[in-house]
Structures are given as C-alpha cells and as structure tokens.
Scaffold this active site. Structure first.
Site, mmCIF file in Angstrom:
data_model
loop_
_atom_site.group_PDB
_atom_site.id
_atom_site.type_symbol
_atom_site.label_atom_id
_atom_site.label_comp_id
_atom_site.label_asym_id
_atom_site.label_seq_id
_atom_site.Cartn_x
_atom_site.Cartn_y
_atom_site.Cartn_z
ATOM 1 N N GLY A 10 0.830 -1.215 0.000
ATOM 2 C CA GLY A 10 0.000 0.000 0.000
ATOM 3 C C GLY A 10 0.859 1.259 0.000
ATOM 4 O O GLY A 10 1.985 1.260 0.490
ATOM 5 N N ARG A 14 -1.979 7.924 3.958
ATOM 6 C CA ARG A 14 -2.383 8.639 5.170
ATOM 7 C C ARG A 14 -1.211 8.901 6.131
ATOM 8 O O ARG A 14 -1.325 9.653 7.086
ATOM 9 C CB ARG A 14 -3.494 7.844 5.890
ATOM 10 N N GLN A 69 3.819 -5.620 -6.385
ATOM 11 C CA GLN A 69 2.528 -5.200 -6.925
ATOM 12 C C GLN A 69 2.780 -3.795 -7.489
ATOM 13 O O GLN A 69 2.986 -2.845 -6.731
ATOM 14 C CB GLN A 69 1.480 -5.153 -5.793
ATOM 15 N N GLY A 136 -13.424 -2.501 8.159
ATOM 16 C CA GLY A 136 -14.496 -3.192 7.457
ATOM 17 C C GLY A 136 -15.443 -3.823 8.472
ATOM 18 O O GLY A 136 -15.005 -4.493 9.406
ATOM 19 N N ASN A 222 -2.657 3.486 10.383
ATOM 20 C CA ASN A 222 -2.888 4.150 9.097
ATOM 21 C C ASN A 222 -2.287 5.542 9.017
ATOM 22 O O ASN A 222 -2.094 6.071 7.941
ATOM 23 C CB ASN A 222 -4.382 4.208 8.800
ATOM 24 N N ARG A 327 31.165 2.232 20.637
ATOM 25 C CA ARG A 327 30.418 1.818 19.451
ATOM 26 C C ARG A 327 31.151 0.792 18.600
ATOM 27 O O ARG A 327 32.321 0.488 18.856
ATOM 28 C CB ARG A 327 30.082 3.051 18.603
ATOM 29 N N ASN A 380 44.208 6.226 13.968
ATOM 30 C CA ASN A 380 43.966 4.986 13.206
ATOM 31 C C ASN A 380 43.717 5.215 11.723
ATOM 32 O O ASN A 380 43.544 4.273 10.979
ATOM 33 C CB ASN A 380 42.776 4.214 13.804
ATOM 34 N N ARG A 434 58.831 14.252 22.528
ATOM 35 C CA ARG A 434 58.333 15.632 22.492
ATOM 36 C C ARG A 434 59.549 16.535 22.488
ATOM 37 O O ARG A 434 60.630 16.147 22.962
ATOM 38 C CB ARG A 434 57.412 15.927 23.687
HETATM 39 C C1 UD1 Z 1 -8.261 -3.053 5.469
HETATM 40 C C2 UD1 Z 1 -9.513 -3.863 5.188
HETATM 41 C C3 UD1 Z 1 -10.519 -3.552 6.279
HETATM 42 C C4 UD1 Z 1 -9.953 -3.911 7.623
HETATM 43 C C5 UD1 Z 1 -8.623 -3.182 7.859
HETATM 44 C C6 UD1 Z 1 -7.942 -3.708 9.102
HETATM 45 C C7 UD1 Z 1 -9.688 -4.140 2.763
HETATM 46 C C8 UD1 Z 1 -10.349 -3.688 1.528
HETATM 47 N N1 UD1 Z 1 -10.039 -3.510 3.883
HETATM 48 O O1 UD1 Z 1 -8.578 -1.688 5.382
HETATM 49 O O2 UD1 Z 1 -11.717 -4.304 6.059
HETATM 50 O O3 UD1 Z 1 -10.872 -3.582 8.658
HETATM 51 O O4 UD1 Z 1 -7.738 -3.411 6.741
HETATM 52 O O5 UD1 Z 1 -6.808 -2.986 9.428
HETATM 53 O O6 UD1 Z 1 -8.882 -5.065 2.714
HETATM 54 N N2 UD1 Z 1 -2.139 -3.125 0.472
HETATM 55 C C9 UD1 Z 1 -1.439 -3.664 -0.576
HETATM 56 N N3 UD1 Z 1 -1.821 -3.355 -1.859
HETATM 57 C C10 UD1 Z 1 -2.857 -2.549 -2.122
HETATM 58 C C11 UD1 Z 1 -3.591 -1.997 -1.047
HETATM 59 C C12 UD1 Z 1 -3.203 -2.301 0.253
HETATM 60 O O7 UD1 Z 1 -0.475 -4.406 -0.382
HETATM 61 O O8 UD1 Z 1 -3.151 -2.322 -3.318
HETATM 62 C C13 UD1 Z 1 -1.720 -3.453 1.857
HETATM 63 C C14 UD1 Z 1 -1.347 -2.228 2.673
HETATM 64 O O9 UD1 Z 1 0.055 -1.957 2.558
HETATM 65 C C15 UD1 Z 1 -1.751 -2.618 4.103
HETATM 66 C C16 UD1 Z 1 -2.861 -3.667 3.890
HETATM 67 O O10 UD1 Z 1 -2.787 -4.068 2.538
HETATM 68 O O11 UD1 Z 1 -0.669 -3.207 4.807
HETATM 69 C C17 UD1 Z 1 -4.238 -3.072 4.176
HETATM 70 O O12 UD1 Z 1 -4.434 -1.953 3.340
HETATM 71 P P1 UD1 Z 1 -5.037 -0.586 3.878
HETATM 72 O O13 UD1 Z 1 -5.120 0.362 2.744
HETATM 73 O O14 UD1 Z 1 -4.339 -0.143 5.098
HETATM 74 O O15 UD1 Z 1 -6.499 -1.071 4.239
HETATM 75 P P2 UD1 Z 1 -7.492 -0.496 5.319
HETATM 76 O O16 UD1 Z 1 -8.168 0.702 4.762
HETATM 77 O O17 UD1 Z 1 -6.820 -0.357 6.625
HETATM 78 CA CA CA Z 2 -4.743 -0.385 7.361
#
Ligand code: UD1
Ligand code: CA
Length: 455
Positions: A10, A14, A69, A136, A222, A327, A380, A434
């Site tokens: 994703g 946000r 993706q 959801g 998010n 370190r 060093n 020295r």
């Molecule tokens: C999603 C769920 C929601 C659930 C919530 C829980 C869907 C449609 N919705 O919403 O029902 O309550 O998670 O936290 O699944 N991602 C991808 N590719 C994409 C889109 C998203 O890999 O094209 C990944 C994101 O990086 C993330 C995860 O999928 O880690 C969820 O995506 P996000 O956009 O955060 O979904 P939510 O709106 O939180």
């Molecule tokens: Ca999410």
C-alpha cells in the site's frame, strides 16, 4: 503446505511520509520486522511479502519471497500478485496486513488451529471496537457472516456494527485461487477489496470468525497519530513486564525500552534512557540518566550514565560515562572506567583498563591494567585506510599522547605525556617523544599579556 502472505504494498498515503509504511519504526523496530519475527516463531515456514513501489526501502531476510505489486489496485489485487508463487495448492493461506504489527505467535497459532479444526473455507480474524471507524464491518444475517462492508461503502446502520475485520484471514488455498478473479472494483474507492471474498465464499461453503480478544494485537496503523497511540500502549506493556520482574524505572514516561530487550535480573533505569535493539542487560546494572543503548550486552553491576553504547559489550563492574560513546563492536572488559568525553570504536579491553577523560580509541586491542591518560588518541586513519593499535597489559600512556597506527605497544611499557609514538615499543620500554622545553628568564613581559588588577 501452508503459506503466509503479508500485504505491504500500500502507498501509505495517510502516513504522509516518503518512507514505506512497513519500514517506519515503532520503539526502534520497523513495523514489518514485528510481523516477520512472529511468523518465524510460527508453524508457517513459507512467507510471501507483497511490496509496492517503495520496495527498495525494505531489507528483508532472503527466506522471505518478495513479490511486487506495481499498481496499488487494492488488497485483493495484492493477493493476486502473490498467487503465482504458490508451489502447490494444498493447505491454507494466512493473509496478514503489513500495518498491524502486534499480533502474537500464540494468536496466530490459535487462529490457524481454529480455522483447520472447524473445516472452514475462510476464517476472518475479527475484533470488537467501541469506535470501529475505518474498519471493514462484519455483516451477519441469521448470525451467519454474509459479507464485509468497508467504511466508505457502509450505510449509517452498517457503520454502527462494532464487529470488524482485523485484516487477518485464513483461507483454503484452492478456494482463494478460484475466488480472487471474481472480485471486482465496483465500490466507493474503485479498489479490488480482499474483503469481497467473504460474500463470494460464503455462498459456497463455511465462513466463520475468530475473535481476537485483545484488540491491541490487531490495531491497524494508518497514520502517524495512530502509530503514536499504539507505540505508547506497547511501551506501557513492555515497561510493566520489566518492572514486575525487578527493573526499577524512574520517571517511566521518559524511558524507552524496545521489544527485543532482555533484562536478566534486577536493574535501575534512570530518566531519559533508551534501551533498544537486541540488547541484553544482566543483573544489577544501572543505566542512565540520559543514556542510549542499542544492540548491546551489559554485564552485571556495570553502570552507564549520560552515554551512548551501540553494538558493543560492557563488562562486569565497569563504569561508563558521563558523556562516553562506545560503538561498533567494542568489547569493554571487566571493571573498566571509561569517563568523560571518551570514544571507543571497534576496541577490546581487558580487566581494569581506564580511560577517564577526553580520548579517542579506535580499532585497538588493549590488555588489562592500561591507563589511557587524558587526551590520548589512537591515530587509526591516514585519510585512506584504517589501521590497528595493539597495546599489552599494564601500559601507562601519559596525557595527550598520539599512538600512530599501525603500532604495537608492549606490556609494562610507559609513554611520557605529550608523546607522538610512531615506533613499536617492546615489553618494559619507556618512550618520550616531544621537543625539549626552552625557558627564557623574565622574557614574558615582551608579550605584554593583559594582567588583572586585583585592586
Ligand atoms: C483493510 C480492510 C478492512 C480492515 C482493515 C484492518 C480491505 C479492503 N479492507 O482496510 O476491512 O478492517 O484493513 O486494518 O482489505 N495493500 C497492498 N496493496 C494494495 C492496497 C493495500 O499491499 O493495493 C496493503 C497495505 O500496505 C496494508 C494492507 O494491505 O498493509 C491493508 O491496506 P489498507 O489500505 O491499510 O487497508 P485499510 O483501509 O486499513
Ligand atoms: Ca490499514
């Protein structure tokens, strides 16, 4: 064969950050590493991670199968990109969101067990939330799950449902492969929602839910505010666990302790201290105030104050600081004293070696009973390469000395203050390097330095 698929492609819109969401740290540890650590402890040995355009931000272990993706068309599309990597179609798939890092291995094991023992085609991990905004909603008819409706598509009545999808689902592999092509993007966000599988699969077989009782485990992150809230909660839990095992923490809201830190006994932690990474703290150690420790081992009774210790070990009974910096694979021996404004880098010391003030010691192997006088420097670096200094036991190094590496200083040798040492010393040697002093009687007046008149 069972698989885990982590969805982390994703855009993280946000978050408003250029860094990939999965790499944003929580208590010093990137989000994705929490999830991988849990999976490594679980029975799921095949892990596929779906990454997006920020894939180069990630540095995942080679055992994780990465798929890209290219366009973020939704969670169902993300799963679809992973399907060609499945080597066989027997078994089940656990799908995990990349932005809910606090799931535990116990919950995952219980969840998979529940799914298998009930012969479900699909099991949803659900949570109940007082404010379900953004999640959801699980829609039921005659108590049976019939679909999930996303926030943006939900009616006012549906928005009031407090049973929500956590983002974790377990699904039969064959069924998943057959159902994913049926998901469309006819919804408010024009995305392919993975959650549409519920409606598709519930028409052909058993779909049920597994409630994750501790909502915190499934909290989705998010934006940076929700990240800050879960970080505070995680920190509270970590500090409490250590406190209940004998770790005194002064002014706890100023102290940070990471999730992979172990305390092997009682300890005292003072204000403004951070202990991060894979650090192990033995018994009766005192840390702080204002100390940062990362990937370090601190042995019994050591004391570190106002200092930074990274990727290094501190021996029993040693005192570090105030204002020291240890370190890069340094191993400080037992009962050492490393004091004000001293930096040790990639350096090993024996028993009772002291560097009390203003020194830089780098790439050095040093024995026991050595005294680094104030202002000692191991030189060093010649501008191109780094060189090693070797120092035996019971060496006295006078103040403000430079040891030009590569160099070997034998045991029981003695270096006079202000020396720049370029030649090796054998055991028991004395070296002074020295220029001799010139004193001119009553000559100072010539320089006419302003004097203070006490009257
Ligand atoms: C999603 C769920 C929601 C659930 C919530 C829980 C869907 C449609 N919705 O919403 O029902 O309550 O998670 O936290 O699944 N991602 C991808 N590719 C994409 C889109 C998203 O890999 O094209 C990944 C994101 O990086 C993330 C995860 O999928 O880690 C969820 O995506 P996000 O956009 O955060 O979904 P939510 O709106 O939180
Ligand atoms: Ca999410």
């Amino acid at each position: 064969m069972d698989y885990a698929i982590i969805l982390a492609a994703g855009k993280g819109t946000r978050m408003h950050m250029s860094k990939a969401k999965g790499m944003i740290p929580i208590l010093g540890k990137p989000m994705i590493e929490y999830i991988l650590d849990v999976l490594f402890k679980s029975s799921l040995k095949r892990i596929i991670c779906v990454l997006g355009n920020q894939y180069s931000d990630f540095n995942l272990p080679s055992c994780v199968d990465i798929v890209l993706q290219r366009e973020q068309l939704g969670t169902a599309d993300a799963v679809k990109t992973a399907l060609p990597r499945l080597k066989d179609t027997d078994g089940d798939i656990l799908i995990l969101p990349g932005d809910a890092p606090f799931i535990t291995s116990k919950t995952i094991e219980d969840f998979i067990h529940f799914h298998k023992s009930n012969d479900n085609l699909l099991t949803l991990g659900t949570i109940r939330l007082d404010s379900p905004f953004g999640y959801g909603r699980v829609v039921r008819e005659q108590n049976q799950i019939v679909r999930i409706v996303e926030e943006k598509d939900a009616s006012e009545e549906e928005k009031r449902i407090d049973e929500v999808y956590s983002g974790f689902m377990c699904v039969n592999t064959k069924i998943l492969i057959n159902s994913i092509p049926q998901v469309d993007n006819l919804n408010a966000q024009k995305e392919y929602y993975l959650t549409d599988l519920v409606e598709i699969i519930s028409k052909i077989g058993k779909v049920s839910s597994y409630e994750i009782k501790d909502c915190f485990e499934a909290k989705g992150i998010n934006d940076l505010y929700s990240l800050s809230l879960v970080e505070q909660e995680l920190q509270k839990r970590i500090l409490k666990k250590h406190m209940l095992n004998g770790v005194y923490i002064e002014n706890a809201n100023t102290v940070t302790i990471g999730p992979d830190v172990s305390f092997l006994g009682e300890a005292m932690i003072y204000s403004g201290t951070k202990v991060l990474g894979h650090s192990t703290i033995y018994s009766k150690v005192v840390l702080g105030p204002n100390t940062e420790i990362k990937n370090a081992v601190v042995y019994d009774n050591a004391k570190i104050s106002h200092s930074v210790v990274l990727d290094s070990c501190i021996g029993k009974e040693s005192t570090i600081g105030p204002f020291a910096h240890i370190r890069n694979n340094s191993y400080i021996g037992e009962a050492n004293r490393i004091g004000n404004f001293v930096e040790f880098k990639n350096t090993t010391t024996g028993y009772k070696t002291y560097a009390s003030h203003l020194s830089y010691v780098g790439d050095t192997n040093c024995g026991s009973g050595v005294n680094f006088g104030c202002g000692t420097i191991t030189v060093n670096y010649d501008g191109k390469k780094k060189y090693t200094t070797t120092i035996g036991d019971n060496v006295f190094i006078g103040c403000n000395s430079n040891l030009i590496a590569p160099i070997q200083i034998g045991s029981n040798s003695y270096i006079a203050a202000g020396s720049t040492i370029v030649d090796d010393l054998y055991d028991g040697d004395f070296a002074i390097a020295r220029s001799p002093q010139t004193t001119k009687t009553s000559y100072a007046e010539k320089y006419n330095y302003k004097r203070v008149d006490k009257n």
